[in-house]
Design an enzyme around this catalytic site. Structure first.
Site, PDB file in Angstrom:
ATOM      1  N   VAL A   1       0.853  -1.178   0.000  1.00  0.00           N
ATOM      2  CA  VAL A   1       0.000   0.000   0.000  1.00  0.00           C
ATOM      3  C   VAL A   1       0.890   1.230   0.000  1.00  0.00           C
ATOM      4  O   VAL A   1       1.846   1.315   0.772  1.00  0.00           O
ATOM      5  CB  VAL A   1      -0.928   0.037   1.236  1.00  0.00           C
ATOM      6  CG1 VAL A   1      -1.834   1.259   1.192  1.00  0.00           C
ATOM      7  CG2 VAL A   1      -1.746  -1.245   1.327  1.00  0.00           C
ATOM      8  N   CYS A   2       0.620   2.170  -0.893  1.00  0.00           N
ATOM      9  CA  CYS A   2       1.316   3.459  -0.918  1.00  0.00           C
ATOM     10  C   CYS A   2       2.836   3.250  -1.049  1.00  0.00           C
ATOM     11  O   CYS A   2       3.289   2.542  -1.934  1.00  0.00           O
ATOM     12  CB  CYS A   2       0.938   4.248   0.336  1.00  0.00           C
ATOM     13  SG  CYS A   2       1.311   6.003   0.298  1.00  0.00           S
TER      14      CYS A   2
END
Length: 339
Positions: free
Chosen positions: A113-114
């Site tokens: 994520v990210c």
């Protein structure tokens, strides 16, 4: 309850946490998988840290770990690697990267994520693969790890057993996609509705990028041209007009743009105009014909084509999505149906 996909049984999700992790990178995916259990899914979620100790997130919130990395003996179905604001320090932590490699080796699917994509890249797990990350860091990811094929506009990307998502809330999009894969579209749709999010959000993450930051080229001629485009995007900025203003040939101007800006004159001008139009749509109520004329697109249709081509949304949809959350609206405007 919805029917599960044939053969789908309990699935294990391991979320790896570390000091300074971004809180929503962790809780967003967990909430998706937990919600799926209410609609026919069967997920067992566990949180692992390097030594099994609690960690303090970037937001200052303490997160409890269920087990240490060494205690993760079984193969998990999904490994979630969140990101954090201090990713530049994290990618230098050899012990952390070893933990990521070890966990990924025991996972059927590894999902970041990210800025968690930087941890996967630093661990060598994205070599030769396509990947996404937060729009602020897409260029940096490509520069640091040239073997990674960065897709700057993607909300999430799957390449083999590796999945990577854009910034923060895109981890929810990625998790919904996994729920759909594991238990079917009806379960994923029920989760999206329950969480009041889009099952598939409109557009890519280019719509969240910053306004054009005018570079500082070495050539004064080019610097003056870039300033003039930024100051008045609606003026005539054809390559012929710019060459005439600069007193040089079209070929020379084109070469300068490619050498110092990294793109063609036409594409640069369109990007500046697009971002000027975004600003007008975010802050004003001007009709589309006024926005198109003021920003150099000429007509609402040309404006619409540019928005769809670059952002994946129409100007009207952009205005509706990014001007307000709707809080306090006198007509009690409802959120759009996320299904």
């Amino acid at each position: 309850m919805y029917q599960k996909h044939p053969g789908a049984g309990p699935l294990t999700v391991t979320v790896f946490v570390f000091p300074g992790v971004r809180l929503l990178d962790v809780t967003g995916p967990i909430e998706v998988f937990a919600s799926a259990n209410d609609w026919g899914g069967e997920y067992r979620v566990q949180v692992a840290s390097e030594d099994g100790a609690d960690v303090v997130t970037a937001a200052g919130t303490r997160l409890a770990a269920d087990l240490s990395v060494d205690d993760v003996h079984e193969t998990c179905d999904v490994l979630v690697i969140p990101g954090g604001p201090e990713w530049e320090t994290l990618v230098k932590d050899d012990a952390l990267l070893d933990a990521v490699r070890g966990l990924s080796g025991r996972a059927r699917c590894t999902a970041s994520v990210c800025t968690g994509a930087f941890l996967l890249a630093a661990a060598g797990l994205l070599d030769g693969r396509r990947a996404a990350t937060h729009w602020r860091q897409t260029r940096e990811l490509g520069l640091r790890y040239p073997s990674v094929r960065v897709e700057p506009d993607a909300i999430f990307v799957r390449d083999g057993k590796m999945m990577t998502s854009a910034g923060v809330t895109a981890g929810i999009d990625l998790s919904l996609a996994l729920v759909e894969e594991h238990y079917g579209a009806e379960v994923a749709r029920a989760v999206a509705k329950d969480m009041v999010v889009f099952m598939q959000r409109p557009g890519g993450q280019s719509q969240f990028s910053a306004r054009c930051r005018v570079p500082n080229p070495r050539q004064e001629t080019l610097r003056e041209l870039l300033d003039s485009v930024a100051e008045n995007p609606g003026a005539n900025h054809s390559v012929t007009a710019m060459a005439r203003r600069a007193g040089v040939s079209v070929r020379h101007i084109t070469r300068l743009f490619y050498e110092e800006v990294g793109t063609s004159p036409g594409r640069y001008v369109e990007q500046v105009r697009l971002e000027a139009a975004q600003a007008m749509l975010e802050t004003g109520d001007d009709p589309m014909v006024v926005v198109a004329r003021h920003t150099g697109f000429g007509s609402p249709e040309s404006l619409r084509r540019a928005f769809v081509r670059h952002l994946g949304v129409t100007p009207a949809a952009f205005r509706a999505s990014f001007r307000t959350t709707g809080l306090g609206a006198g007509d009690r405007t409802s959120a759009a149906d996320p299904s």
